[in-house]
Structure formats: C-alpha cells, structure tokens
Scaffold this motif. Structure first.
Motif, mmCIF file in Angstrom:
data_model
loop_
_atom_site.group_PDB
_atom_site.id
_atom_site.type_symbol
_atom_site.label_atom_id
_atom_site.label_comp_id
_atom_site.label_asym_id
_atom_site.label_seq_id
_atom_site.Cartn_x
_atom_site.Cartn_y
_atom_site.Cartn_z
ATOM 1 N N LYS A 118 -4.558 73.376 0.282
ATOM 2 C CA LYS A 118 -5.296 74.640 0.266
ATOM 3 C C LYS A 118 -6.678 74.412 0.890
ATOM 4 C CE LYS A 118 -7.095 78.365 -2.440
ATOM 5 N NZ LYS A 118 -7.693 78.755 -3.672
ATOM 6 N N ILE A 119 -6.932 75.145 1.948
ATOM 7 C CA ILE A 119 -8.187 74.986 2.681
ATOM 8 C C ILE A 119 -9.031 76.224 2.418
ATOM 9 C CG2 ILE A 119 -9.200 74.710 4.999
ATOM 10 C CD1 ILE A 119 -6.444 73.515 5.829
ATOM 11 N N GLY A 120 -10.305 76.040 2.074
ATOM 12 C CA GLY A 120 -11.101 77.249 1.832
ATOM 13 C C GLY A 120 -12.456 76.988 1.247
ATOM 14 N N ASN A 121 -12.865 77.930 0.380
ATOM 15 C CA ASN A 121 -14.188 77.923 -0.248
ATOM 16 C C ASN A 121 -14.392 76.637 -1.058
ATOM 17 O OD1 ASN A 121 -16.419 78.345 -1.839
ATOM 18 N ND2 ASN A 121 -15.656 80.238 -2.793
ATOM 19 N N THR A 122 -15.411 75.881 -0.699
ATOM 20 C CA THR A 122 -15.607 74.571 -1.330
ATOM 21 C C THR A 122 -16.027 74.666 -2.796
ATOM 22 O OG1 THR A 122 -17.780 74.647 -0.290
ATOM 23 C CG2 THR A 122 -16.130 73.263 0.765
ATOM 24 N N LEU A 123 -16.546 75.830 -3.202
ATOM 25 C CA LEU A 123 -16.947 75.979 -4.610
ATOM 26 C C LEU A 123 -15.795 76.469 -5.494
ATOM 27 C CD1 LEU A 123 -20.539 77.366 -4.051
ATOM 28 C CD2 LEU A 123 -19.963 75.232 -5.224
ATOM 29 N N ASP A 124 -14.638 76.738 -4.890
ATOM 30 C CA ASP A 124 -13.450 77.137 -5.654
ATOM 31 C C ASP A 124 -12.709 75.862 -6.086
ATOM 32 O OD1 ASP A 124 -10.903 77.827 -6.447
ATOM 33 O OD2 ASP A 124 -10.585 79.290 -4.842
ATOM 34 N N PRO A 125 -12.555 75.652 -7.403
ATOM 35 C CA PRO A 125 -11.942 74.404 -7.863
ATOM 36 C C PRO A 125 -10.502 74.195 -7.401
ATOM 37 C CG PRO A 125 -12.916 75.617 -9.698
ATOM 38 C CD PRO A 125 -12.985 76.512 -8.507
ATOM 39 N N SER A 126 -9.849 75.239 -6.878
ATOM 40 C CA SER A 126 -8.472 75.040 -6.419
ATOM 41 C C SER A 126 -8.422 74.593 -4.946
ATOM 42 C CB SER A 126 -7.653 76.321 -6.614
ATOM 43 O OG SER A 126 -8.115 77.308 -5.725
ATOM 44 N N THR A 127 -9.555 74.570 -4.267
ATOM 45 C CA THR A 127 -9.561 74.171 -2.849
ATOM 46 C C THR A 127 -9.402 72.667 -2.711
ATOM 47 O OG1 THR A 127 -10.906 76.053 -2.185
ATOM 48 C CG2 THR A 127 -10.983 74.139 -0.740
ATOM 49 N N GLY A 128 -8.483 72.258 -1.826
ATOM 50 C CA GLY A 128 -8.242 70.830 -1.616
ATOM 51 C C GLY A 128 -8.999 70.276 -0.424
ATOM 52 N N MET A 129 -9.235 71.119 0.583
ATOM 53 C CA MET A 129 -9.910 70.620 1.788
ATOM 54 C C MET A 129 -10.932 71.641 2.279
ATOM 55 S SD MET A 129 -8.056 68.984 5.144
ATOM 56 C CE MET A 129 -8.463 69.956 6.559
ATOM 57 N N GLY A 130 -12.127 71.158 2.587
ATOM 58 C CA GLY A 130 -13.203 72.033 3.051
ATOM 59 C C GLY A 130 -13.409 71.898 4.549
ATOM 60 N N PRO A 131 -14.614 72.253 4.996
ATOM 61 C CA PRO A 131 -14.902 72.241 6.434
ATOM 62 C C PRO A 131 -15.395 70.873 6.904
ATOM 63 C CG PRO A 131 -16.789 73.056 5.235
ATOM 64 C CD PRO A 131 -15.743 72.749 4.193
ATOM 65 N N LEU A 132 -15.577 70.748 8.202
ATOM 66 C CA LEU A 132 -16.328 69.622 8.765
ATOM 67 C C LEU A 132 -17.815 69.904 8.549
ATOM 68 C CD1 LEU A 132 -14.234 69.386 12.034
ATOM 69 C CD2 LEU A 132 -14.312 67.628 10.248
ATOM 70 N N VAL A 133 -18.643 68.885 8.675
ATOM 71 C CA VAL A 133 -20.039 69.032 8.261
ATOM 72 C C VAL A 133 -20.853 69.957 9.162
ATOM 73 C CG1 VAL A 133 -21.036 67.075 9.519
ATOM 74 C CG2 VAL A 133 -21.985 67.719 7.305
ATOM 75 N N SER A 134 -20.493 70.040 10.436
ATOM 76 C CA SER A 134 -21.350 70.800 11.359
ATOM 77 C C SER A 134 -20.529 71.318 12.529
ATOM 78 C CB SER A 134 -22.459 69.889 11.905
ATOM 79 O OG SER A 134 -21.863 68.843 12.661
ATOM 80 N N ASN A 135 -21.160 72.206 13.264
ATOM 81 C CA ASN A 135 -20.533 72.726 14.468
ATOM 82 C C ASN A 135 -20.343 71.609 15.489
ATOM 83 O OD1 ASN A 135 -19.454 75.063 15.306
ATOM 84 N ND2 ASN A 135 -21.230 75.667 16.534
ATOM 85 N N GLN A 136 -21.316 70.719 15.527
ATOM 86 C CA GLN A 136 -21.248 69.593 16.462
ATOM 87 C C GLN A 136 -20.041 68.710 16.132
ATOM 88 O OE1 GLN A 136 -24.745 67.153 16.243
ATOM 89 N NE2 GLN A 136 -24.009 65.776 17.818
ATOM 90 N N GLN A 137 -19.820 68.470 14.829
ATOM 91 C CA GLN A 137 -18.684 67.641 14.420
ATOM 92 C C GLN A 137 -17.368 68.356 14.732
ATOM 93 O OE1 GLN A 137 -18.967 64.623 13.780
ATOM 94 N NE2 GLN A 137 -16.910 64.105 13.102
ATOM 95 N N LEU A 138 -17.378 69.683 14.575
ATOM 96 C CA LEU A 138 -16.181 70.474 14.917
ATOM 97 C C LEU A 138 -15.861 70.307 16.409
ATOM 98 C CD1 LEU A 138 -14.067 72.636 14.045
ATOM 99 C CD2 LEU A 138 -15.765 74.361 14.636
ATOM 100 N N ASP A 139 -16.890 70.397 17.241
ATOM 101 C CA ASP A 139 -16.671 70.230 18.695
ATOM 102 C C ASP A 139 -16.131 68.834 18.992
ATOM 103 O OD1 ASP A 139 -17.506 72.743 19.261
ATOM 104 O OD2 ASP A 139 -19.539 72.189 19.884
ATOM 105 N N THR A 140 -16.690 67.833 18.296
ATOM 106 C CA THR A 140 -16.235 66.455 18.520
ATOM 107 C C THR A 140 -14.750 66.334 18.177
ATOM 108 O OG1 THR A 140 -18.417 65.621 17.977
ATOM 109 C CG2 THR A 140 -16.618 64.042 17.816
ATOM 110 N N VAL A 141 -14.363 66.871 17.023
ATOM 111 C CA VAL A 141 -12.973 66.742 16.570
ATOM 112 C C VAL A 141 -12.034 67.505 17.512
ATOM 113 C CG1 VAL A 141 -11.382 67.292 14.676
ATOM 114 C CG2 VAL A 141 -13.628 66.293 14.171
ATOM 115 N N LEU A 142 -12.427 68.724 17.892
ATOM 116 C CA LEU A 142 -11.575 69.504 18.817
ATOM 117 C C LEU A 142 -11.466 68.794 20.174
ATOM 118 C CD1 LEU A 142 -12.732 73.155 17.942
ATOM 119 C CD2 LEU A 142 -10.608 72.025 17.229
#
Ligand code: NAD
Length: 505
Positions: free
Chosen positions: A322-346
C-alpha cells in the motif's frame, strides 16, 4: 526553543545547550516529500556558527565535564537520554515522517525503539569496556605497563537524509559513551529530529556543549567541520562520492575518519529457497523506505530453474504494497525524499530500458490523486538484467530491483562480488550449511541468511570495499571513538639496573 508557527515549525541551531539563531539570520525550508508542503524553517548555519559549535564542543571536552566522568555516571545519563527518546516518541516520529518521507508505521516501531536501544546498548558497553589493560612483567627490567583507552576529543558526525535519527544515534551513542563531545551536521532535507534529539540530550543531563547541531549545506559547513584542526574525528554516512571528498579533506589535519557509504547488495536465491518466505523477503529488501536504504537488496540473483516463478511471485507481491499518506499507519511505502531523487530514479529506470533490461513491474511515477504533489514512484522490477548494466552497478536509491539469472553457485558468487560495493549480501535457501559456505565467499560487511535489514545494536555494521570502513554498532563501535595510550612505569630505582644505562654512558 523549537516553536510551532501557524504553517510551519521553526528550528534554530543547537549550540552549547541552547537554541541559537544563525549569525547571518538566514534560514532554509524543509518540505514534506509526501505532499510538497513546507513543514519547517530552519536556521542556516554559516562558518561562524560552525566555529561556535566546535568551540563549545572543544571547551567542554577539555574541561572534563563529560570526558572525565566515570563510565557509570555517563551510562546513567545515556540511559536517561534513551528514556527521553521513548517519552517523546510521538514528536520525534512526526518530525521524521514529515521531513524524510518515512512511513509512521516504520518510524514508530523501528526507528524510535532502534534509537533508544542503541543508546542503552552503548551505555551497557561503556560499563563493561576495558579502559585499562595491564601488560605482563617488564621486558629487560621490572616495569608496570598499562594500555589506556581515552576519548578522542571532538567528533564531527555528518549524516544523510534517509534515516536521520537512527544514523545520528549510531554515531552519538558510542561517541558520548566514550566521553567525546560531538557536533552533528544533519542533511539539509532532514535536520528536524536531530535538532530535537539535542534538546532531549540536555534535558537528560548531558552537559551543554557536549552535543551540538549545525544545519546547513554540506559543501560549506560540512567541509568546514572536516577541515577544522579542533575536530579530532569525522564520522560520516552518505554517498561514496562525498566520502571520498571527506577522506581527502581530512588528510589535511590527519583526522580519523569512519565512512559508511553506498551499496549495491546482492541477494542470492538458491533453487531450494522457500519462496513463501523468500519473495516477501526480496520485496522487503529493496522496497523498505522506498529503496532509499544503503543496504537494500537491489541485485537479485535467481537460479535458472525458478527464474520465471520468482519474477511472477515478486510482481504479485509488489502489487500488494500500500503506497500513500506516510502518516496513515496502514501505508507500507511512502515517497522518495525529493523531486531531484525522483528524477534520478526515473533516469535509472530509463537507462535500464535503454540497455535492454525487461521491465516486468512498475517503472512509473505515481500521479494518482492525493499523491501527485509527492515524489512517489512504483516498486519496479527489471528482468534479464546483466551485471554490467548501469542499473546493476550503480546505487539507484529507489525501489528498483535488477533480477539477474545464474546457473551455478560459483557463477552466483562471482556476480555477487562483481561490484565496487560491499555493504551487505544475502542468501535465501533451506540449506543453512550451503548458505554459510556461500557467506564465506561474499565480500560484504553483513550477510543475511533468509532475512534482510536485520540490524541489531550489538552487531557491527559497515562496509567492505568502497562501501567504507570502520564499524558502527556492536562493541567495536566504542573502539572507533577512543584512542590508545601506553603508560610505562619503571619499577627499577637505580640507574645501573636499567638496561639502557650501559648503552649510552
Ligand atoms: P550525501 O553524501 O549527499 O550527503 C550526506 C551528508 O554529507 C549530508 O549531511 C550532506 O549535507 C553532507 N555533505 C555533502 N557534501 C559534503 C562535503 N563536500 N563535505 C562534507 N559533508 C558533505 O548522501 P545523501 O544523499 O544524504 O544520502 C544517501 C547516500 O548515503 C547513499 O549513497 C547511501 O547509500 C548512503 N548511506 C549509507 C549508509 C551506510 O550505513 N553505509 C546509510 C545510509 C545512507
């Protein structure tokens, strides 16, 4: 003191036991990776703030207010610090989640308790530590010989953004246990929990000036710390590139350095592996904290006989996260730390496609409503990866697995070791003897058999090869924050009884 404003929290630097504004008056913003919102404004340290922090650390160290306390006294304060961490779990956890993109589910269980355990464990080690080792009878003439362990002095701890609280504690706990004073420089994305920890340390009874925090850019204030002759050691966790720079700069004052750097850890799946256990284990290995973990198991080596079955199982399991809101206790995976890191991963995902790897799951940014303002990416699985491809050799720091085929154990070991890194490795098999035999061949600081990310405060953690040197955690970590002195007491009162008397006179 850290204060709540209407929109964002305000944090100052923490120097000499007090919240201190940056001398320049400058600040920088911290954003929530899950939604892009500004969550805090933090004082931006410059060289004069670094100077003040080092001066406070140096002065307190030299005064002996902490460094000359007994191990029992220091251990009692460190245990109180651990209690403060647990008492303030909610605030610390919140600060960690809103700045690093970690899920509250992980932080509230692993990071908070992990931080408190490390502090307690270092306090325990400090009580049992061998500070004085008495040597045997004198050589040539009677003497008493002792080997003392003494604190180093001022430690600069430079930490990354992925596990800000835990990685600060891995350095602070042994450094403080041995009586050093510390200046921590957290990453600019994630200074909040480290600043809060400094306040809690003062409340726990750690004297002002023993634990200071300066927040700001690595290239300026990080380098100022590394170059300063009043600093005796740099403890660094971060990228191999910056680690190389730190080693170079530290040589100017012949400083001690420990480096915890990047990784590209191989997970070898043997034909007899229990796939019910192995497949979720593989996913946990490369998806924990959205793959932004130095010891992530990102190269998955699977035997020919089960290659398609493992890929199929991994894809089915990835769909369940489950990917989503990091403050929701049912979420298993959150986002990457930054837009820059997102660009790196993509960018790495594109390079995998360009080099001919077969994308079997994920591969895209997630732009669903509610997640579109965050830096979310799908768990991504590549098949038919060759070990010489960029996605198999470089640290991506995102949830991207390269699944590589092998046909013999010898080949699997050769591929596993064919990397500049050596932080961790793993073997999945029902035959523990076979797995242990393979472990002996793997060039990595940690090997997991039928597990991943299993780190404990009493087991040393660190790298082989370009993953760094020195060990954090474990009893050995106290050695890394102390130095050795040999004291020789001659027990021969008369000149003529001394062996050297006849050699010169
Ligand atoms: P990074 O190397 O960019 O930065 C780490 C820290 O160093 C930050 O505080 C940064 O401000 C500072 N810094 C940057 N340039 C500097 C310089 N020239 N002089 C002094 N300090 C400087 O790393 P990151 O992007 O924050 O973290 C990700 C990296 O950390 C990955 O490579 C990951 O593998 C590694 N890491 C390793 C471990 C481990 O235990 N081996 C654990 C976590 C992260």
């Amino acid at each position: 003191m850290a204060a709540n404003t209407q929109q964002a929290l305000d944090f100052q630097l923490y120097i000499n036991g007090e919240w201190t504004p940056a001398r320049s008056g400058e600040t920088f913003d911290v954003f929530n990776p899950a939604n892009g919102e500004r969550v805090a404004r933090v004082a931006k340290a410059g060289s004069s703030d670094v100077d003040a922090a080092i001066a406070a650390a140096r002065q307190t160290f030299d005064s002996g207010v902490w460094s000359r306390r007994t191990p029992q006294e220091r251990a009692a304060v460190l245990n109180q610090f651990a209690r403060k961490i647990v008492e303030n779990a909610q605030e610390l956890g919140y600060l960690e989640v809103i700045s690093s993109g970690a899920t509250i589910r992980r932080v509230s269980s692993m990071d908070i308790m992990g931080s408190a355990f490390v502090m307690q464990q270092s306090a325990g080690f400090a009580l049992e530590y061998c500070y004085v080792n008495h040597l045997g009878p004198g050589i040539g003439a009677p003497s008493n010989n002792q080997v003392w362990r003494e604190p180093l002095g001022v430690v600069a701890a430079i930490t990354p953004w992925n596990f800000p609280m835990i990685l600060a504690m891995w350095k602070l706990a042994p450094a403080l246990a041995m009586g050093n004073s510390v200046v921590v420089k957290p990453a600019t994305y994630t200074p909040l929990s480290t600043l809060k920890l400094a306040q809690l340390a003062t409340e726990a009874g750690i004297p002002p000036g023993v634990f200071n925090v300066v927040a700001g850019p690595g290239a300026s204030i990080g380098e100022a710390l590394v170059k300063d002759p009043r600093v005796d050691k740099v403890a660094f966790t971060g990228s191999t590139e910056v680690g190389q720079r730190i080693m170079e700069l530290a040589s100017g004052t012949v400083k001690r350095v420990t480096l915890e750097l990047g990784g590209k850890s191989p997970a070898i799946v043997l034909p007899d592996a229990d796939l019910e256990l192995t497949i979720p284990g593989l996913l946990y290995g490369f998806c924990l904290h959205t793959g932004q973990v130095c010891q992530s198991g990102t190269r998955i080596l699977v035997h020919d006989s089960m290659y398609d079955q493992v890929l199929e199982g991994m894809s089915q399991m990835a769909a369940k996260i489950k990917i989503g809101n990091t403050l929701d206790p049912s979420t298993g995976m959150g986002p990457l730390v930054s837009n820059q890191q997102l660009d790196t991963v993509l960018g790495y995902i594109q390079s995998g496609l360009d080099e001919g790897a077969r994308l079997v799951y994920g591969g895209k940014r997630i732009t669903d409503s509610g997640l579109d303002k965050g830096h979310y990416v799908e768990p991504t699985i590549f098949a038919d990866v060759r070990n010489d491809m960029k996605i198999a050799q470089e640290e991506i720091f995102g949830p991207v697995a390269s699944v590589i085929r092998y046909s013999s154990v010898e080949e699997a070991i050769e591929i596993a070791n064919d990397t500049i890194y050596g932080l961790a490795a793993g073997v999945w098999s029902c035959d523990v003897n076979q797995a242990l035999k393979i472990s002996r061949e793997l060039k990595a600081g940690t090997v997991w058999i039928n597990d991943w990310h299993a780190i404990r405060p009493d087991a040393p953690f660190g790298g082989y090869k370009q993953s760094g040197f020195g060990r954090e955690l474990g009893r050995q970590s106290l050695d890394e924050y102390s130095q050795v002195k040999h004291v020789h007491v001659s027990l021969t009162p008369e000149l003529r009884q001394r062996p050297w008397a006849s050699s010169l006179f």
